[in-house]
Every structure is written in C-alpha cells, then in structure tokens.
Design an enzyme around this catalytic site. Structure first.
Site, short mmCIF file in Angstrom:
data_model
loop_
_atom_site.label_atom_id
_atom_site.label_comp_id
_atom_site.label_asym_id
_atom_site.label_seq_id
_atom_site.Cartn_x
_atom_site.Cartn_y
_atom_site.Cartn_z
CE LYS A 14 32.45 19.95 -41.85
NZ LYS A 14 31.51 19.53 -42.87
NE ARG A 89 35.25 14.75 -44.88
CZ ARG A 89 35.31 16.06 -45.07
NH1 ARG A 89 36.13 16.83 -44.40
NH2 ARG A 89 34.51 16.61 -45.96
NE ARG A 128 29.88 25.32 -50.43
CZ ARG A 128 30.36 24.47 -49.53
NH1 ARG A 128 30.45 24.82 -48.26
NH2 ARG A 128 30.70 23.25 -49.85
NE ARG A 134 33.67 23.21 -51.76
CZ ARG A 134 33.71 22.74 -50.52
NH1 ARG A 134 33.75 23.57 -49.51
NH2 ARG A 134 33.71 21.44 -50.30
NE ARG A 145 31.25 17.62 -50.76
CZ ARG A 145 30.84 18.90 -50.80
NH1 ARG A 145 30.18 19.35 -51.85
NH2 ARG A 145 31.09 19.70 -49.81
P1 AMP Z 1 35.32 19.81 -46.94
O1 AMP Z 1 35.56 21.22 -47.37
O2 AMP Z 1 35.63 19.57 -45.50
O3 AMP Z 1 33.93 19.32 -47.33
O4 AMP Z 1 36.37 18.90 -47.75
C1 AMP Z 1 36.40 18.86 -49.16
C2 AMP Z 1 37.08 17.59 -49.65
O5 AMP Z 1 38.45 17.53 -49.18
C3 AMP Z 1 36.47 16.30 -49.17
O6 AMP Z 1 35.34 15.91 -49.95
C4 AMP Z 1 37.65 15.33 -49.33
O7 AMP Z 1 37.88 15.01 -50.69
C5 AMP Z 1 38.83 16.19 -48.87
N1 AMP Z 1 38.99 16.10 -47.41
C6 AMP Z 1 38.84 17.11 -46.50
N2 AMP Z 1 39.06 16.69 -45.25
C7 AMP Z 1 39.35 15.36 -45.35
C8 AMP Z 1 39.66 14.34 -44.40
N3 AMP Z 1 39.71 14.60 -43.08
N4 AMP Z 1 39.91 13.09 -44.88
C9 AMP Z 1 39.88 12.80 -46.19
N5 AMP Z 1 39.57 13.72 -47.14
C10 AMP Z 1 39.31 14.98 -46.74
#
Ligand code: AMP
Length: 189
Positions: A14, A89, A128, A134, A145
């Site tokens: 993404k 989400r 990654r 990360r 996740r």
């Molecule tokens: P991502 O990089 O999109 O996988 O986001 C990393 C982490 O940020 C997620 O596992 C959540 O802890 C937090 N996060 C990102 N976007 C959201 C969202 N829309 N709602 C809630 N938590 C989020």
C-alpha cells in the site's frame, strides 16, 4: 476531487503504491501509519502515549485517528484529492471519513484493495524488518496485525462493495505491473 482509499493487509504494498499514485495523479498521500511512526520518532506526547499500541500491532483509538485526519485534510487547499493509505481501518472510521468529506461536499471516489495471501505477507514483512527495522515487523506481531486486519478492517470490504466503490487488485507481481493495473482502474473511473 478524486478521493481514493488504498486498502490491503500489512505488507501488501500500500505504501509504495500510494506514493506512486499520489505522484502520477497529483493527489495528497495520507498515511496514518507514517503519521504515528513520526510522532513516535519525535517522542511527542501523542507518540509516547501510543508507542506501545502501535508497536504491538493494535489499532489506536478511533477518536484520535479522526482528530489527526481532520487536521491533515484541512492543511491542504485547492487540491486534486487524496490517497488514503492505512485509513479507514474500522467501520466507525469509514463513517467519520464520509462525514469529514461531506463537510466539503466531497465523498470517497474509489476503493482499491491489494490482495496478497498471508504467507506472502509474512515473508515480505520479515524481509522489510531486515532493511527498515520496523518494531512491528516481527513474526508474532505481523500475525497479530493480520488478525486485527481480518477482525476490524475486513467488514469495510462489504460496505464499499455495497456502495459499488470497491475494486480488487492482485497484489502479487512487480511493483510496476501492479501499478499499471491500479492506474487502469483509476482511469476507468
Ligand atoms: P501501517 O503502517 O498502516 O501498517 O500502520 C502502523 C500502525 O499504526 C498500525 O498497526 C496501528 O497501530 C497504527 N495505525 C495506522 N493507521 C491506523 C488507523 N487508521 N487506525 C488505527 N490505528 C492505525
């Protein structure tokens, strides 16, 4: 405005695709994950408060996300639209996104979902982890996740299907192949 949601499990590409889409179509890229990682890195009040949630792969509370998004959306004026990456989400977040957009007489234009199976996701994210380090890219947290994605984010697929806004994209292949496929769906819209 053209407001695109790019959807997909963690590790589906993404982030990479959102950046390319934003560049090609002149859209503003909003990644809620990047916003949180940045807050954590800078040790802001918000970052300190939500560090452990993000690092465990859990979702931060909806209210907080909505506030962050509201201020991100209104930072920009006279724009072509947004690419939302990692947002919404939850069903509640998608309702709030509709409300925020409606205030400006806007709506979600298209929802593209990158489809990648669980084994491929785990392999990609472990790779990654070696490159980016990360904290949430360990095997246990990746599995959490994925579970969070299935429990809380999957229901959005049905919602956007009902609204005739949902298009699935095969998320396996080269970055350019997937990008071409994405562009053909956007161009048809
Ligand atoms: P991502 O990089 O999109 O996988 O986001 C990393 C982490 O940020 C997620 O596992 C959540 O802890 C937090 N996060 C990102 N976007 C959201 C969202 N829309 N709602 C809630 N938590 C989020």
């Amino acid at each position: 405005m053209f407001n695109l949601i790019l959807f997909g499990p963690p590790g589906s590409g993404k982030g990479t695709q959102s950046i390319k889409i934003a560049e090609k179509y002149g859209l503003i890229h909003i990644s809620t994950g990047d916003i949180f990682r940045n807050e954590i890195k800078q040790q802001t009040e918000l970052g300190v408060k939500f560090k452990s949630i993000v690092e465990k792969g859990e979702l931060v509370p909806d209210e907080l996300i909505i506030d962050i998004l509201d201020s991100s959306l209104h930072k920009h004026q006279n724009i072509n639209g947004f690419v939302f990456d990692g947002f919404p989400r939850t069903l509640n977040q998608s309702g709030e996104l509709d409300n925020l957009l409606k205030k400006d007489n806007e709506s979600v234009s298209l929802v593209l979902a990158l489809d990648v199976d669980d084994n491929e996701v785990v392999t990609r994210l472990l790779k990654r982890a070696q490159i980016e380090g990360r904290k949430d890219d360990t095997e246990d947290i990746i599995k959490n996740r994925l579970q969070v994605y299935k429990d809380q984010t999957y229901p959005l697929i049905d919602l956007y299907k009902k609204q005739n806004k949902f298009v699935g994209i095969k998320g396996i292949g080269s970055i350019d192949q997937i990008f071409d496929n994405i562009c053909s769906k956007i161009d048809k819209k």
